[in-house]
Design a protein around this motif. Structure first.
Motif, PDB file in Angstrom:
ATOM      1  N   LEU A  52      47.669  34.048 -29.175  1.00 53.68           N
ATOM      2  CA  LEU A  52      46.529  33.160 -28.968  1.00 53.68           C
ATOM      3  C   LEU A  52      45.597  33.159 -30.175  1.00 53.68           C
ATOM      4  O   LEU A  52      44.961  32.153 -30.480  1.00 53.68           O
ATOM      5  N   ALA A  53      45.531  34.278 -30.873  1.00 58.65           N
ATOM      6  CA  ALA A  53      44.668  34.368 -32.054  1.00 58.65           C
ATOM      7  C   ALA A  53      45.124  33.430 -33.169  1.00 58.65           C
ATOM      8  O   ALA A  53      44.333  33.078 -34.049  1.00 58.65           O
ATOM      9  N   ASP A  54      46.385  32.990 -33.138  1.00 61.37           N
ATOM     10  CA  ASP A  54      46.914  32.097 -34.169  1.00 61.37           C
ATOM     11  C   ASP A  54      46.671  30.619 -33.871  1.00 61.37           C
ATOM     12  O   ASP A  54      47.007  29.764 -34.683  1.00 61.37           O
ATOM     13  N   LEU A  55      46.095  30.309 -32.711  1.00 64.50           N
ATOM     14  CA  LEU A  55      45.835  28.918 -32.341  1.00 64.50           C
ATOM     15  C   LEU A  55      44.679  28.354 -33.151  1.00 64.50           C
ATOM     16  O   LEU A  55      43.802  29.100 -33.608  1.00 64.50           O
ATOM     17  N   ASP A  56      44.647  27.031 -33.287  1.00 66.17           N
ATOM     18  CA  ASP A  56      43.499  26.408 -33.949  1.00 66.17           C
ATOM     19  C   ASP A  56      42.308  26.375 -32.985  1.00 66.17           C
ATOM     20  O   ASP A  56      42.433  26.680 -31.800  1.00 66.17           O
ATOM     21  N   ARG A  57      41.148  25.986 -33.499  1.00 64.24           N
ATOM     22  CA  ARG A  57      39.917  26.032 -32.711  1.00 64.24           C
ATOM     23  C   ARG A  57      40.022  25.182 -31.448  1.00 64.24           C
ATOM     24  O   ARG A  57      39.628  25.614 -30.365  1.00 64.24           O
ATOM     25  N   LYS A  58      40.556  23.974 -31.567  1.00 64.35           N
ATOM     26  CA  LYS A  58      40.663  23.091 -30.406  1.00 64.35           C
ATOM     27  C   LYS A  58      41.538  23.715 -29.322  1.00 64.35           C
ATOM     28  O   LYS A  58      41.208  23.663 -28.135  1.00 64.35           O
ATOM     29  N   ALA A  59      42.641  24.320 -29.710  1.00 63.51           N
ATOM     30  CA  ALA A  59      43.537  24.962 -28.737  1.00 63.51           C
ATOM     31  C   ALA A  59      42.855  26.170 -28.090  1.00 63.51           C
ATOM     32  O   ALA A  59      43.018  26.409 -26.889  1.00 63.51           O
ATOM     33  N   LYS A  60      42.089  26.916 -28.862  1.00 62.49           N
ATOM     34  CA  LYS A  60      41.359  28.058 -28.304  1.00 62.49           C
ATOM     35  C   LYS A  60      40.315  27.598 -27.294  1.00 62.49           C
ATOM     36  O   LYS A  60      40.121  28.222 -26.253  1.00 62.49           O
ATOM     37  N   GLN A  61      39.648  26.485 -27.591  1.00 57.46           N
ATOM     38  CA  GLN A  61      38.676  25.939 -26.654  1.00 57.46           C
ATOM     39  C   GLN A  61      39.367  25.539 -25.355  1.00 57.46           C
ATOM     40  O   GLN A  61      38.822  25.751 -24.266  1.00 57.46           O
ATOM     41  N   GLU A  62      40.552  24.978 -25.444  1.00 60.85           N
ATOM     42  CA  GLU A  62      41.311  24.603 -24.247  1.00 60.85           C
ATOM     43  C   GLU A  62      41.705  25.845 -23.449  1.00 60.85           C
ATOM     44  O   GLU A  62      41.629  25.853 -22.218  1.00 60.85           O
ATOM     45  N   VAL A  63      42.093  26.913 -24.132  1.00 59.77           N
ATOM     46  CA  VAL A  63      42.426  28.173 -23.458  1.00 59.77           C
ATOM     47  C   VAL A  63      41.213  28.684 -22.697  1.00 59.77           C
ATOM     48  O   VAL A  63      41.312  29.078 -21.532  1.00 59.77           O
ATOM     49  N   VAL A  64      40.051  28.657 -23.325  1.00 58.25           N
ATOM     50  CA  VAL A  64      38.821  29.123 -22.670  1.00 58.25           C
ATOM     51  C   VAL A  64      38.519  28.262 -21.452  1.00 58.25           C
ATOM     52  O   VAL A  64      38.142  28.773 -20.394  1.00 58.25           O
ATOM     53  N   ARG A  65      38.711  26.944 -21.564  1.00 59.37           N
ATOM     54  CA  ARG A  65      38.471  26.050 -20.428  1.00 59.37           C
ATOM     55  C   ARG A  65      39.385  26.399 -19.259  1.00 59.37           C
ATOM     56  O   ARG A  65      38.932  26.525 -18.123  1.00 59.37           O
ATOM     57  N   ILE A  66      40.661  26.610 -19.545  1.00 60.22           N
ATOM     58  CA  ILE A  66      41.617  26.961 -18.494  1.00 60.22           C
ATOM     59  C   ILE A  66      41.247  28.301 -17.864  1.00 60.22           C
ATOM     60  O   ILE A  66      41.278  28.460 -16.643  1.00 60.22           O
ATOM     61  N   LEU A  67      40.893  29.261 -18.694  1.00 61.86           N
ATOM     62  CA  LEU A  67      40.531  30.583 -18.175  1.00 61.86           C
ATOM     63  C   LEU A  67      39.266  30.533 -17.326  1.00 61.86           C
ATOM     64  O   LEU A  67      39.160  31.243 -16.329  1.00 61.86           O
TER      65      LEU A  67
END
Length: 103
Positions: A52-67
């Motif tokens: 997950l640390a290798d994802l770009d900012r937009k993908a990380k934001q999506e991960v946070v939204r899902i979590l």
């Protein structure tokens, strides 16, 4: 999510005992919520095919939204755990959460 089946006579107070026709059949021992968060993060990482640390900012934001939808931030140290998995600071995770609420 990491549950474990145990004999009903070994069930603890937090275990869920399943009965059939009036007889206890099995007990299910559910993991602690913090353990569940680790399972969720690992599953998300497998789905992404990379850390997950290798994802770009937009993908990380999506991960946070899902979590957030899945209740990850109601777990004690949830923000810290997620921040570590994403390779960002707690402040960044809070910014992602606030951005979602403003949208």
């Amino acid at each position: 999510m990491g549950g474990e089946m145990v004999p009903p006579d070994e069930a603890g107070p937090d275990d869920v005992v399943l009965a059939w026709a009036g007889a206890d059949i099995v007990a299910v021992r559910l993991p602690q919520l913090a353990d569940s968060l680790d399972h969720i993060l690992a599953a998300m990482e497998r789905k992404q095919g990379r850390p997950l640390a290798d994802l770009d900012r937009k993908a990380k934001q999506e991960v946070v939204r899902i979590l957030e939808v899945r209740g990850a931030f109601s777990v004690r140290h949830g923000v810290e755990t997620v921040a570590g998995a994403l390779g960002v600071s707690r402040f960044t995770v809070y910014n992602y959460l606030n951005r979602e609420k403003e949208a």
